[in-house]
Structure formats: structure tokens, C-alpha cells
Design an enzyme around this catalytic site. Structure first.
Site, PDB file in Angstrom:
ATOM      1  NE  ARG A 231      -6.760   5.953  -1.972  1.00  0.00           N
ATOM      2  CZ  ARG A 231      -7.404   6.176  -0.819  1.00  0.00           C
ATOM      3  NH1 ARG A 231      -7.107   5.471   0.259  1.00  0.00           N
ATOM      4  NH2 ARG A 231      -8.359   7.095  -0.762  1.00  0.00           N
ATOM      5  CG  HIS A 279      -9.223   0.291   1.565  1.00  0.00           C
ATOM      6  ND1 HIS A 279      -8.916   0.697   0.299  1.00  0.00           N
ATOM      7  CD2 HIS A 279      -9.282   1.434   2.311  1.00  0.00           C
ATOM      8  CE1 HIS A 279      -8.796   2.013   0.258  1.00  0.00           C
ATOM      9  NE2 HIS A 279      -9.012   2.482   1.483  1.00  0.00           N
TER      10      HIS A 279
HETATM   11  N1  LIG Z   1      -6.681   3.083   4.277  1.00  0.00           N
HETATM   12  C1  LIG Z   1      -7.657   3.908   4.527  1.00  0.00           C
HETATM   13  O1  LIG Z   1      -8.724   3.478   4.975  1.00  0.00           O
HETATM   14  C2  LIG Z   1      -7.473   5.384   4.345  1.00  0.00           C
HETATM   15  C3  LIG Z   1      -8.374   6.257   4.978  1.00  0.00           C
HETATM   16  C4  LIG Z   1      -8.156   7.642   4.883  1.00  0.00           C
HETATM   17  C5  LIG Z   1      -7.064   8.128   4.157  1.00  0.00           C
HETATM   18  N2  LIG Z   1      -6.213   7.249   3.548  1.00  0.00           N
HETATM   19  C6  LIG Z   1      -5.037   7.756   2.790  1.00  0.00           C
HETATM   20  O2  LIG Z   1      -4.289   8.651   3.607  1.00  0.00           O
HETATM   21  C7  LIG Z   1      -3.793   9.706   2.776  1.00  0.00           C
HETATM   22  C8  LIG Z   1      -3.336  10.889   3.617  1.00  0.00           C
HETATM   23  O3  LIG Z   1      -4.464  11.616   4.101  1.00  0.00           O
HETATM   24  P1  LIG Z   1      -4.301  13.044   4.825  1.00  0.00           P
HETATM   25  O4  LIG Z   1      -5.649  13.552   5.114  1.00  0.00           O
HETATM   26  O5  LIG Z   1      -3.335  12.951   5.939  1.00  0.00           O
HETATM   27  O6  LIG Z   1      -3.620  13.886   3.629  1.00  0.00           O
HETATM   28  P2  LIG Z   1      -2.943  15.332   3.695  1.00  0.00           P
HETATM   29  O7  LIG Z   1      -3.419  16.083   4.895  1.00  0.00           O
HETATM   30  O8  LIG Z   1      -3.127  15.926   2.351  1.00  0.00           O
HETATM   31  O9  LIG Z   1      -1.392  15.019   3.937  1.00  0.00           O
HETATM   32  C9  LIG Z   1      -0.569  14.546   2.937  1.00  0.00           C
HETATM   33  C10 LIG Z   1       0.886  14.600   3.415  1.00  0.00           C
HETATM   34  O10 LIG Z   1       1.709  13.981   2.415  1.00  0.00           O
HETATM   35  C11 LIG Z   1       2.744  14.877   2.057  1.00  0.00           C
HETATM   36  N3  LIG Z   1       3.116  14.706   0.637  1.00  0.00           N
HETATM   37  C12 LIG Z   1       2.294  14.731  -0.442  1.00  0.00           C
HETATM   38  N4  LIG Z   1       3.004  14.572  -1.589  1.00  0.00           N
HETATM   39  C13 LIG Z   1       4.288  14.453  -1.203  1.00  0.00           C
HETATM   40  C14 LIG Z   1       5.505  14.278  -1.907  1.00  0.00           C
HETATM   41  N5  LIG Z   1       5.539  14.197  -3.247  1.00  0.00           N
HETATM   42  N6  LIG Z   1       6.643  14.206  -1.201  1.00  0.00           N
HETATM   43  C15 LIG Z   1       6.628  14.304   0.147  1.00  0.00           C
HETATM   44  N7  LIG Z   1       5.515  14.463   0.886  1.00  0.00           N
HETATM   45  C16 LIG Z   1       4.361  14.536   0.215  1.00  0.00           C
HETATM   46  C17 LIG Z   1       2.192  16.252   2.301  1.00  0.00           C
HETATM   47  O11 LIG Z   1       3.260  17.184   2.448  1.00  0.00           O
HETATM   48  P3  LIG Z   1       2.992  18.753   2.766  1.00  0.00           P
HETATM   49  O12 LIG Z   1       2.383  18.783   4.155  1.00  0.00           O
HETATM   50  O13 LIG Z   1       4.339  19.350   2.722  1.00  0.00           O
HETATM   51  O14 LIG Z   1       2.036  19.250   1.721  1.00  0.00           O
HETATM   52  C18 LIG Z   1       1.392  16.020   3.583  1.00  0.00           C
HETATM   53  O15 LIG Z   1       2.233  16.102   4.703  1.00  0.00           O
HETATM   54  C19 LIG Z   1      -4.953   9.970   1.835  1.00  0.00           C
HETATM   55  O16 LIG Z   1      -4.515  10.589   0.639  1.00  0.00           O
HETATM   56  C20 LIG Z   1      -5.507   8.582   1.581  1.00  0.00           C
HETATM   57  O17 LIG Z   1      -4.939   8.029   0.401  1.00  0.00           O
HETATM   58  C21 LIG Z   1      -6.390   5.902   3.631  1.00  0.00           C
END
Ligand SMILES: NC(=O)c1ccc[n+]([C@@H]2O[C@H](COP(=O)([O-])OP(=O)(O)OC[C@H]3O[C@@H](n4cnc5c(N)ncnc54)[C@H](OP(=O)(O)O)[C@@H]3O)[C@@H](O)[C@H]2O)c1
Length: 316
Positions: A231, A279
């Protein structure tokens, strides 16, 4: 399954609606679909909602809301709604194809920085055949993934399979074969210090807002590259430009921005070390999204627990 007709409220820009509406209606012809801002609806009829960036305060006006589905994997748009009814499960879109696209984007741009593709593009333009450009060894190029969740883990595994030393940073420790795990604020600096090519795949929460700032770049080795596919709020764009201009960082790839669409006046468009994409790193496929919503509603009606619900206090 209940035979009563369900009503799903779409809370998306009105011009987006037909794309999703067609797919969802085809998958469940009995479903009543209403589009916020286009159709009249009775708030008490609405059992489900689908959204990406809902107007704050809307969901609290729907007393019979059973679940809300996010069109994206990131739910930061929902966190802005401080009136979100916290007893209503918020389900985020976790999908193998979306995860795969995000992993592809990470691999593509990690390789682009590693193999200095932007420089070869410039050499091609200048009709220069130069074979002697030094190339860093794969095993000496340390890749780091900020956020080792659904997407981060797959991206890390694919890069590991290409021979890169990979580490990930998350809130809790991970045990992924061949990926070094750093966890929590206390280990962030050490993670950044060993990372030559960094990709941010974190959710945007108060704890991760502005995490890619001058302090983080200073902690990274000279010549490091940064990819942000998560983001725009994760990155302080001014600090990135300063770190690139001082030659501390060698390059950046950005898919997301502080302001989207990226304003024409942004220096990022023409910065020689920056690659910009609009994006598009991972897109939500309407057919997959339709199935996700239908499955979720059916589970809810059967009284089964929903998967991928957001922990609202944690913010992801
Ligand atoms: N650009 C685009 O087109 C696009 C498309 C899709 C997604 N995204 C972005 O990608 C992000 C990730 O997606 P996802 O499905 O992989 O999410 P997810 O499965 O919820 O994974 C989030 C990861 O971040 C870690 N995390 C969260 N808060 C943290 C903190 N304060 N300190 C350290 N680590 C932290 C979590 O740790 P834990 O495992 O320990 O909980 C987890 O490993 C989404 O939130 C979205 O914003 C972007």
C-alpha cells in the site's frame, strides 16, 4: 440452506458494479443485488455487503448485516470506518491466483533489479553492446520480504527456488524451509541490514504506516533496491527519492502510492531509478471474487465458520 432470498449490497464505485454484478448474479440467480448509490434498498433487508473502500458509517446503518466481504486482500479501506459494527465478520479476499500474481510481480521486479535490466534498456536505446558489466552473484544477493503472510510466503518461496538467500519479517516467527525468519520491531533493523532487494507485502495498519522511511533506508546496505507492492501508506515517497538521489539506494519499483492515481506532477514518474506501475501487481478476478462471496454467504447460512476473517483489533 435457508430458502429466504438474500440481499447483497455492493458498496463500490457505481461504474465498477456491473462487472461484479454479472458474475455474482450468474453464480446465484436468486440473490438480490443492490448497488449503493444506484439502487433503492431497505437497510433492514441487507444481509451481506461487498466492498473495497466503504464510506465510513454506512455499515452501522444495516442492522441485519451478517458478513462483509472485501474485494481486495488488503482491508485498510475498512479500518478507516471507526463505526464498523465489530460483531459483523469482515472477510478478506484470499485467492490463489491473486497470491500467484503478487508473487510473480515480486519475482519480476526482484530479478529486474538483480539483473540490472533498466541499465540494459538504456544501453539498447544507445545501441551499445556492453558485455563487461559486473553482475552480482545470486547467492550474494539477499532478498527480503516484509510481511510473510499469504502473499509474502509464496513470493519468498519462489525467490528461494531461484537460488536467492531469502529472509522474511513478520509479527510472529515463521518456520518456512529455506527462509530465514525475523519477527517483531526488535528484529526489523537486523532484517533490513541483511537485505539487498526488499519487497513490502505488509498490510497497512497503524503499526506499518510509513515503515519504509529514511530510517529504514539508512539501515539497508548501500546499493539496495526497494519494491513496494503493498500500500502507498507504507512508503514515505520523499524519503525514498532522497535515498535514491544520494545513491544510498540503487532503485525502486512502486505499484502503490501515497495518492492514487499518481499525480502527473509526481517526480516518481520520471525518476531514472524508479519503475512505476498503476496498482496492478495483483488483481481481483471477478469470477473468482463471485465464487468467494457465494461460498462465504453459503457458509454463513449453514452456520459454518468463515475463513480469512479480519482481526479488527490487529488491523489485518
Ligand atoms: N498491489 C496490489 O495489487 C495488492 C494486491 C493484493 C494485496 N496487496 C497488499 O498485500 C498485503 C498482504 O496481503 P496478504 O494476503 O499476504 O496478508 P496476510 O496474509 O495477512 O499477511 C500479512 C503479513 O504481514 C505481517 N505483519 C502484519 N503486521 C505486522 C507488523 N506490525 N509487524 C510485522 N509483521 C506484520 C503478518 O505477520 P504474522 O504472520 O506474524 O501475523 C503477516 O506475515 C495486503 O494487505 C494488501 O495491502 C496489494
Amino acid at each position: 440452506m435457508s430458502m429466504r432470498k438474500k440481499t447483497l449490497l455492493f458498496v463500490v464505485p457505481v461504474n465498477w458494479a456491473p462487472l461484479w454484478e454479472t458474475q455474482i448474479q450468474a453464480a446465484d440467480p436468486d440473490l438480490i443485488i443492490k448497488v449503493q448509490g444506484r439502487d433503492e434498498y431497505t437497510p433492514t433487508d441487507v444481509g451481506y455487503a461487498l466492498s473495497f473502500r466503504p464510506p465510513p458509517g454506512l455499515f452501522k446503518t444495516l442492522p441485519n448485516l451478517k458478513a462483509v466481504f472485501s474485494l481486495g486482500a488488503g482491508v485498510d479501506g475498512f479500518l478507516l470506518d471507526t463505526d464498523y459494527p465489530r460483531h459483523v465478520p469482515l472477510v478478506r479476499f484470499v485467492n490463489q491466483w491473486l497470491t500467484m500474481e503478487m508473487a510473480q510481480y515480486t519475482v519480476l521486479h526482484t530479478l529486474m533489479h538483480h539483473r540490472q535490466q533498466r541499465m540494459f534498456d538504456a544501453l539498447q536505446k544507445a545501441r551499445q553492446w556492453r558485455q563487461g558489466v559486473p553482475q552480482r552473484k545470486t547467492t550474494d544477493t539477499r532478498v527480503g520480504i516484509l510481511g510473510l503472510g499469504e502473499i509474502g510466503q509464496m513470493a519468498g518461496e519462489r525467490l528461494r527456488d531461484l537460488g536467492f538467500p531469502v529472509a522474511g519479517w513478520s509479527r510472529t516467527k515463521k518456520n518456512v524451509p529455506g527462509i530465514e525468519s525475523f519477527a517483531g520491531d526488535a528484529e526489523l533493523k537486523a532484517f533490513l541490514a541483511r537485505t539487498d532487494i526488499l519487497t513490502c507485502l505488509l498490510p497497512l495498519t497503524p503499526a506499518t504506516q510509513g515503515i519504509l522511511d529514511a530510517e529504514a533506508f539508512a539501515a539497508m546496505p548501500v546499493g539496495a533496491a526497494v519494491i513496494n507492492a503493498a500500500r502507498g501508506g507504507h512508503l514515505v515517497e520523499r524519503d525514498l527519492v532522497a535515498a535514491l538521489d544520494s545513491n544510498h539506494l540503487s532503485g525502486a519499483t512502486l505499484d502503490v502510492f501515497e495518492t492514487e492515481p499518481l499525480p502527473e506532477s509526481s517526480p516518481l514518474w520520471t525518476h531514472p531509478k524508479v519503475t512505476v506501475t498503476p496498482h496492478v501487481a495483483g488483481r481481483t478476478d471477478p469470477k473468482e471474487a463471485a465464487q468467494f462471496v457465494i461460498d462465504g454467504m453459503e457458509k454463513m447460512e449453514r452456520g459454518e465458520p468463515l475463513e480469512n476473517t479480519v482481526d479488527l483489533s490487529r488491523g489485518y
